[in-house]
Scaffold this active site. Structure first.
Site, mmCIF file in Angstrom:
data_model
loop_
_atom_site.group_PDB
_atom_site.id
_atom_site.type_symbol
_atom_site.label_atom_id
_atom_site.label_comp_id
_atom_site.label_asym_id
_atom_site.label_seq_id
_atom_site.Cartn_x
_atom_site.Cartn_y
_atom_site.Cartn_z
ATOM 1 N N CYS A 87 -4.109 -33.647 1.328
ATOM 2 C CA CYS A 87 -4.090 -33.160 2.717
ATOM 3 C C CYS A 87 -4.323 -34.304 3.706
ATOM 4 O O CYS A 87 -5.299 -35.049 3.602
ATOM 5 C CB CYS A 87 -5.168 -32.091 2.890
ATOM 6 S SG CYS A 87 -5.348 -31.495 4.580
ATOM 7 N N ASN A 306 -26.593 -25.362 20.691
ATOM 8 C CA ASN A 306 -25.335 -25.596 19.972
ATOM 9 C C ASN A 306 -25.147 -24.415 19.029
ATOM 10 O O ASN A 306 -25.284 -24.550 17.805
ATOM 11 C CB ASN A 306 -25.402 -26.926 19.209
ATOM 12 C CG ASN A 306 -24.092 -27.252 18.511
ATOM 13 O OD1 ASN A 306 -23.033 -26.754 18.885
ATOM 14 N ND2 ASN A 306 -24.176 -28.076 17.490
ATOM 15 N N CYS A 333 -18.295 -24.513 20.380
ATOM 16 C CA CYS A 333 -17.031 -24.629 19.650
ATOM 17 C C CYS A 333 -16.088 -23.493 20.002
ATOM 18 O O CYS A 333 -15.048 -23.328 19.367
ATOM 19 C CB CYS A 333 -17.284 -24.659 18.142
ATOM 20 S SG CYS A 333 -18.078 -23.177 17.493
#
Length: 374
Positions: A87, A306, A333
């Site tokens: 990958c 976070n 995120c």
């Protein structure tokens, strides 16, 4: 970047593959700005792009196939293994290590778990690389039965891959789409992977979270440290602190920093890092971030959050809104959950923001926002 797996239809995980990386980053920047909306005085810094390939420091490989010919990658629609060991978004260190690990599966007779028949033992290989090339290797097994074989053949693996610092077995007995279980058996003398990151050296235990993109994580922590230096807070809370990335980067002489994290293993790593660096004013607690805040008898000058993708949630957002905390540094995120949390904290106004392309070739991102009261 070009991906032969995508071209062959073997993997569709990188949904933005084929879109120029600069365009990807611009799209994410525009989307985050739109979701957060207009705020008087908010200054957006240019987005941070980094490298579009070879960026992942962690490979989460489903193991399929057979003992003689294992696959490391994902499962197809029928539950059979698709090999992705080359990958292109994984770091070169990871792609170099995966063929050796596949050979180890054969050597140690670790039967890949077959989802359709619910037979076999080895479910996942989880491999993390530090910036200096050190590796943390975890074998996720259905039972303890193969552990003796892993131990027996581990010297062979360490000889072929001397960069392995920590090797462990994780036990995940359930037939469910769960990456790992609660029990971890460390097989090496070292129990944490040292991760040098700018001025800080983190310690990563097997069961702990670390940002997937080392280059962008370094930029994230550096930007946070620069903004906080301008504020010069005397007291800081780092909620959802993980292995202490923000807390350790924000440490300064005379500044009291407290990190809170539910994972006891992550806290162990953070405490090791703080002790190694001689940071007597930085401490870490294992516990719930919301519960810690709601039960506190005093407030800090700065709260760093976070949270998981779902965001802070109403109780913690409500506490921050009602408190007198003057500044909040929010690393997210998911800009949608960040926008919801900001709407619940109108007294804390965004002052500075920056998008960081933590996950190239996908629609995911990281956005850092500094909030101040009033």
């Amino acid at each position: 970047m070009q991906c032969s797996y995508l071209d062959a239809g073997a993997c569709r995980s990188c949904t933005w593959m084929g879109v120029p990386h600069a365009e990807q980053t611009a799209r994410k920047d525009a989307a985050c700005r739109a979701l957060l909306g207009e705020h008087p005085g908010l200054v957006w810094l240019p987005p941070v792009a980094g490298s579009g390939s070879g960026y992942r420091n962690k490979a989460k490989m489903v193991v399929g196939g057979t003992v003689e010919a294992p696959t490391l990658g994902i499962l197809d629609g029928d539950g059979h293994g698709v090999d992705l060991r080359a990958c292109g978004i994984c770091s070169p260190g990871l792609t170099d290590a995966l063929p050796v690990l596949a050979d180890f599966v054969t050597r140690a007779s670790l039967t890949p778990y077959d989802v359709p028949t619910r037979r076999g033992e080895l479910k996942h290989l989880l491999v993390t690389e530090s910036p200096d090339g050190g590796l943390l290797v975890r074998f996720v097994l259905r039972s303890q039965e193969p552990v003796a074989r892993v131990r027996k053949h581990l010297p062979w693996l360490l000889d072929r891959l001397p960069q392995v610092v920590v090797a462990s077995v994780n036990l995940q007995p359930a037939h469910a789409a769960v990456l790992e279980g609660e029990r971890e058996i460390v097989l090496t003398e070292a129990t944490t992977l040292p991760v040098p990151l700018g001025p800080v050296r983190l310690h990563l235990p097997p069961q702990s979270f670390f940002q997937t993109n080392t280059e962008i994580a370094t930029a994230l922590y550096a930007q946070a440290a620069a903004w906080v230096a301008d504020l010069a807070p005397a007291t800081v809370w780092d909620l959802y602190c993980g292995v202490g990335g923000f807390a350790l980067h924000l440490a300064a002489p005379g500044r009291q920093v407290t990190g809170v994290e539910t994972s006891a293993e992550a806290v162990r790593g953070a405490r090791t890092s703080a002790a190694e660096a001689g940071l007597a004013d930085v401490r870490f607690e294992a516990g719930d971030a919301t519960g810690f805040a709601l039960s506190a008898t005093s407030i800090p000058d700065l709260v760093v959050v976070n949270p998981p993708r779902r965001g802070l949630g109403a109780p913690l957002a409500g506490w921050l809104e009602a408190s007198d905390v003057p500044h909040v540094l929010y690393s997210s995120c998911d800009a949608a959950s960040l926008a919801r949390d900001l709407a619940a904290m109108p007294s804390l106004r965004p002052r500075r923001a920056q998008v960081l392309d933590m996950f190239p070739q996908t629609a995911h991102h990281e956005v850092l926002v500094l909030l101040s009261r009033g």
